[in-house]
Design a protein around this motif. Sequence first.
Motif, mmCIF file in Angstrom:
data_model
loop_
_atom_site.group_PDB
_atom_site.id
_atom_site.type_symbol
_atom_site.label_atom_id
_atom_site.label_comp_id
_atom_site.label_asym_id
_atom_site.label_seq_id
_atom_site.Cartn_x
_atom_site.Cartn_y
_atom_site.Cartn_z
ATOM 1 N N PRO A 197 0.733 -0.861 0.203
ATOM 2 C CA PRO A 197 0.463 0.246 0.157
ATOM 3 C C PRO A 197 1.153 1.353 0.422
ATOM 4 C CG PRO A 197 -1.244 -1.231 2.006
ATOM 5 C CD PRO A 197 0.631 -1.800 0.926
ATOM 6 N N LEU A 198 0.249 2.328 -1.585
ATOM 7 C CA LEU A 198 1.173 3.213 -1.087
ATOM 8 C C LEU A 198 0.574 4.685 -0.132
ATOM 9 C CD1 LEU A 198 1.535 3.713 -5.312
ATOM 10 C CD2 LEU A 198 3.695 4.054 -2.779
ATOM 11 N N ASN A 199 1.108 4.976 0.818
ATOM 12 C CA ASN A 199 0.281 6.367 1.614
ATOM 13 C C ASN A 199 0.961 7.830 1.768
ATOM 14 O OD1 ASN A 199 2.874 4.694 3.114
ATOM 15 N ND2 ASN A 199 2.221 6.292 5.165
ATOM 16 N N GLN A 200 0.501 8.275 0.021
ATOM 17 C CA GLN A 200 0.374 9.476 -0.815
ATOM 18 C C GLN A 200 0.160 10.147 0.434
ATOM 19 O OE1 GLN A 200 2.325 8.412 -4.883
ATOM 20 N NE2 GLN A 200 0.106 7.576 -4.610
ATOM 21 N N ASP A 201 1.239 11.925 -0.411
ATOM 22 C CA ASP A 201 0.754 12.363 0.466
ATOM 23 C C ASP A 201 -0.904 13.542 0.193
ATOM 24 O OD1 ASP A 201 2.199 14.484 2.322
ATOM 25 O OD2 ASP A 201 3.504 14.943 -0.235
ATOM 26 N N GLY A 202 -2.148 13.899 0.931
ATOM 27 C CA GLY A 202 -3.234 14.025 0.800
ATOM 28 C C GLY A 202 -4.276 12.917 0.615
ATOM 29 N N ARG A 203 -3.633 11.750 0.861
ATOM 30 C CA ARG A 203 -5.309 11.048 0.739
ATOM 31 C C ARG A 203 -5.062 10.508 2.956
ATOM 32 N NH1 ARG A 203 -3.205 11.448 -3.571
ATOM 33 N NH2 ARG A 203 -3.054 9.410 -5.166
ATOM 34 N N THR A 204 -6.883 9.961 2.741
ATOM 35 C CA THR A 204 -7.290 9.826 4.231
ATOM 36 C C THR A 204 -6.966 9.127 5.038
ATOM 37 O OG1 THR A 204 -9.486 10.450 2.978
ATOM 38 C CG2 THR A 204 -9.498 8.945 5.165
ATOM 39 N N SER A 205 -6.695 7.701 4.146
ATOM 40 C CA SER A 205 -5.368 6.133 4.437
ATOM 41 C C SER A 205 -4.700 6.607 4.856
ATOM 42 C CB SER A 205 -5.277 5.487 3.663
ATOM 43 O OG SER A 205 -4.691 6.054 2.271
ATOM 44 N N SER A 206 -3.399 7.675 5.153
ATOM 45 C CA SER A 206 -2.503 8.242 4.762
ATOM 46 C C SER A 206 -2.631 9.097 6.046
ATOM 47 C CB SER A 206 -1.648 9.124 3.773
ATOM 48 O OG SER A 206 -1.738 8.425 2.656
ATOM 49 N N ASP A 207 -3.886 9.852 5.875
ATOM 50 C CA ASP A 207 -3.960 10.184 7.578
ATOM 51 C C ASP A 207 -4.163 9.661 8.930
ATOM 52 O OD1 ASP A 207 -3.607 12.917 6.501
ATOM 53 O OD2 ASP A 207 -6.121 12.957 6.052
ATOM 54 N N TRP A 208 -4.190 8.317 8.631
ATOM 55 C CA TRP A 208 -4.629 7.309 9.069
ATOM 56 C C TRP A 208 -3.762 6.573 9.666
ATOM 57 C CZ3 TRP A 208 -9.624 5.160 6.164
ATOM 58 C CH2 TRP A 208 -10.516 5.811 6.971
ATOM 59 N N LEU A 209 -2.852 6.275 8.514
ATOM 60 C CA LEU A 209 -1.033 5.548 9.425
ATOM 61 C C LEU A 209 -0.519 6.164 9.447
ATOM 62 C CD1 LEU A 209 -0.779 3.289 5.780
ATOM 63 C CD2 LEU A 209 -0.664 2.866 7.839
ATOM 64 N N GLU A 210 -0.387 8.044 9.328
ATOM 65 C CA GLU A 210 0.456 8.737 10.399
ATOM 66 C C GLU A 210 -0.087 9.051 11.657
ATOM 67 O OE1 GLU A 210 2.812 13.147 9.820
ATOM 68 O OE2 GLU A 210 0.723 12.633 8.216
ATOM 69 N N LYS A 211 -1.224 8.790 12.162
ATOM 70 C CA LYS A 211 -1.530 8.864 13.177
ATOM 71 C C LYS A 211 -1.306 7.447 14.420
ATOM 72 C CE LYS A 211 -5.324 11.506 12.833
ATOM 73 N NZ LYS A 211 -7.159 12.183 13.257
ATOM 74 N N ALA A 212 -2.069 6.142 13.645
ATOM 75 C CA ALA A 212 -1.668 4.788 13.738
ATOM 76 C C ALA A 212 0.012 4.405 13.975
ATOM 77 C CB ALA A 212 -2.886 3.842 13.120
ATOM 78 N N ALA A 213 1.156 4.617 12.776
ATOM 79 C CA ALA A 213 2.137 4.221 13.043
ATOM 80 C C ALA A 213 3.201 4.927 12.826
ATOM 81 C CB ALA A 213 2.216 2.963 12.051
ATOM 82 N N GLY A 214 2.747 6.293 12.716
ATOM 83 C CA GLY A 214 3.780 7.574 12.333
ATOM 84 C C GLY A 214 3.862 7.588 11.162
ATOM 85 N N LEU A 215 3.962 6.498 10.123
ATOM 86 C CA LEU A 215 4.679 6.664 9.317
ATOM 87 C C LEU A 215 4.068 8.519 8.388
ATOM 88 C CD1 LEU A 215 3.696 3.147 8.359
ATOM 89 C CD2 LEU A 215 5.542 4.165 8.655
ATOM 90 N N ARG A 216 4.748 8.637 8.145
ATOM 91 C CA ARG A 216 4.944 10.106 7.161
ATOM 92 C C ARG A 216 4.135 9.945 5.698
ATOM 93 N NH1 ARG A 216 9.462 14.122 7.735
ATOM 94 N NH2 ARG A 216 7.524 16.008 7.257
ATOM 95 N N PRO A 217 3.779 10.461 5.271
ATOM 96 C CA PRO A 217 3.380 10.228 4.024
ATOM 97 C C PRO A 217 3.918 10.260 3.122
ATOM 98 C CG PRO A 217 1.598 11.382 5.115
ATOM 99 C CD PRO A 217 2.616 11.538 6.529
ATOM 100 N N LEU A 218 4.253 9.576 2.150
ATOM 101 C CA LEU A 218 5.549 9.911 1.118
ATOM 102 C C LEU A 218 5.239 10.998 -0.778
ATOM 103 C CD1 LEU A 218 6.071 6.222 0.257
ATOM 104 C CD2 LEU A 218 7.382 7.439 1.631
ATOM 105 N N PRO A 219 6.101 11.579 -0.954
ATOM 106 C CA PRO A 219 5.439 12.931 -1.841
ATOM 107 C C PRO A 219 4.302 12.080 -3.048
ATOM 108 C CG PRO A 219 7.583 12.858 -1.182
ATOM 109 C CD PRO A 219 7.128 12.104 -0.921
ATOM 110 N N ALA A 220 3.666 12.630 -3.567
ATOM 111 C CA ALA A 220 2.474 12.630 -4.162
ATOM 112 C C ALA A 220 2.941 13.225 -5.887
ATOM 113 C CB ALA A 220 1.042 12.339 -3.918
ATOM 114 N N GLY A 221 2.117 13.058 -6.940
ATOM 115 C CA GLY A 221 2.695 13.711 -8.133
ATOM 116 C C GLY A 221 1.343 13.708 -8.632
ATOM 117 N N GLY A 222 0.292 12.445 -8.764
ATOM 118 C CA GLY A 222 -0.961 12.438 -9.328
ATOM 119 C C GLY A 222 0.104 11.483 -10.449
ATOM 120 N N SER A 223 0.469 10.757 -10.414
ATOM 121 C CA SER A 223 0.608 9.815 -11.888
ATOM 122 C C SER A 223 1.779 8.724 -10.890
ATOM 123 C CB SER A 223 1.668 10.545 -12.918
ATOM 124 O OG SER A 223 3.195 10.318 -13.052
ATOM 125 N N VAL A 224 0.804 7.088 -11.789
ATOM 126 C CA VAL A 224 2.006 6.172 -11.373
ATOM 127 C C VAL A 224 4.100 6.420 -11.897
ATOM 128 C CG1 VAL A 224 0.763 4.488 -11.853
ATOM 129 C CG2 VAL A 224 1.937 5.220 -13.885
#
Length: 635
Positions: A328-355
Amino acid sequence: MRPDPSPEILARNLERLGAPPALARQLQDLLDASDRPVQVALDLPPGQSSGQPSGQSSGQPPRLTFAGQDLHHPEAPVQQAAGEVGAFLANRRPHLVVFFGLGLGLHARFIEQQTDAPVLIYEPRLDVLAEVLPRLPLELERAVLITNPGHLVEAAAQHLSAVRHDLAAGAIPAYRQLFPAEFDAFREALNQALKRIQINQSTRDSFAVNWAEHLRLNLPALVQSPPLAALPPVFRDRPGILVGAGPSLDRNMEVLARARDRALVCAVHTAAQPLARLGIVPHILTMLEGHQLDYFFEGVTGRDQTYLAVDPQTHPCHLQLGYKGLLPLNQDGRTSSDWLEKAAGLRPLPAGGSVACAALTILHHLGCNPIILVGMDAAFTDGRTHSQHAETGCCRIQFDREQNLITFNYLDGRRGEGQWEAMEVEAWGGRGMVPTRPVYSSFRYWFEAAGQTWAGDRTLINATEGGARFQGFREMTLAEAVDRHCPDHLDAAAVLDQAVQATPLPDPAALGRAILEEMDQVKAAAEAALQIERTGTRVLKLFRDRKLGQVQPLLDRLAVAEKELQGRTLQTRLINSLVGHKIMAISQQKAPADDPVSRTVHSVELSLQIARLVKQAAGDIRENFEPLAEGIMGS
């Protein structure tokens, strides 16, 4: 007098201007170069040392010239800058100020004084910076220095939005005259930033509901896999190859096949079919799309040897494609990334909108150095959009230079034809110009910004051998890049397997609590919306009954509730993603009449519309995600 450069002055200026480390290295290389032709000269008057800020000498002012021509008024640069900035801003209150040219820093100083908006200073000439920044302390506090068009696109787009789009753009007059090509790049970058905002808004409008539903369906499966951001940098200082699906990929397949056992290979999903045709199995494949794109994987063998790095909002069918494992990719601007950051302290990775942007982020996070691009055309090389073996490889284009249009058609008859807005950009290796689309350029700008900022700590090589030039990336053939930077055997599959197996899964209890915390915010937003609905309904009734003397206390209460709702919705990305665009459209509706009563009634009616939207969205969110959180906590 031209004083010697001072490392202390340079470091202080770069820090004040928020310059990335990559720029500091570039300037130091320029200062150390003994054969650099000197076109720029900074002369300080006898009474001013290099330790004094610009414009503070008591006699003759500093003088900055390029090829013998002054970049500021030679006798009154301070007065000139003050007058030009005053005329430029003219009591405006823009959301963002972007200015072409740093020079002596005088214009930037007056811009800071005359506006509270963020200030981006675009200085295209590194030789100017190498002359000024080590010799003259600049009295700047808020301005951010940018030297790369891609970085400018990203920075401007971050500060602007569909509702905050008042952009003030100006230039030092001499800069505009002396550097016309750089000024054109400046204007194009700002156009790209504004287009990026429109594209992002349109995408959110179209897919927000689907993304939320996909997240709900995917999360139970994704919590059984370690997030990619939790993996350690196990490929530190080992080569990584990013494989795009551009037309130039076809000319590099043979070399890429040899490189697979000498580097970590991360490919975009559109490259899966072209690679499979030659038996090339990437170690990681990236998939972000919310559309159902399982047909892109028809005929792709070796899936059980590849990890699929997926956005949690991707279409659920992509999780069932039979890959070795999911990351799973926890990138900037995703709801799931907010949850993972709170739950596991994982900072979101940079996102650019393409694969492709996701693939660069993955290789960087895993420690790869260098990172080598292949098949990353970001342009219509050889009159095609993709590799000829890709699902979209049958698409052919024709470029109408006069109208700046690309017409395209699919030769296999399965799809139709159409046209795109087009533009020409500098080609890879400086080999003339190549046609492209604005959306392709937006991704190229993202790569350039990454190379100027967070990815500037790596050696970045564009070995595509076609397409568009990526500023800041070294250029060489793929064969040369592999021979020079991938000399040894690397069992990337084994290294990656070991890292995945050793990385713990997210704690289900902590993740469930993070989801429920957002549900609390959703509930609070719904309660604020309900208060608006009750109060606003009473206000409208008083207006209908013409009891205007009783309205003001309720209007005051309504204003408090509106502020509460605004604050609550800002704390929950789910509500924003689902109804934020609708709220914005409602809030921009103009009152039908000019009299105060009609305007007030109109405003209250809009508040009621927004409150009902939020209340409905909040109910749907809680109905879907509260059981999900409880299920995850019980797993």
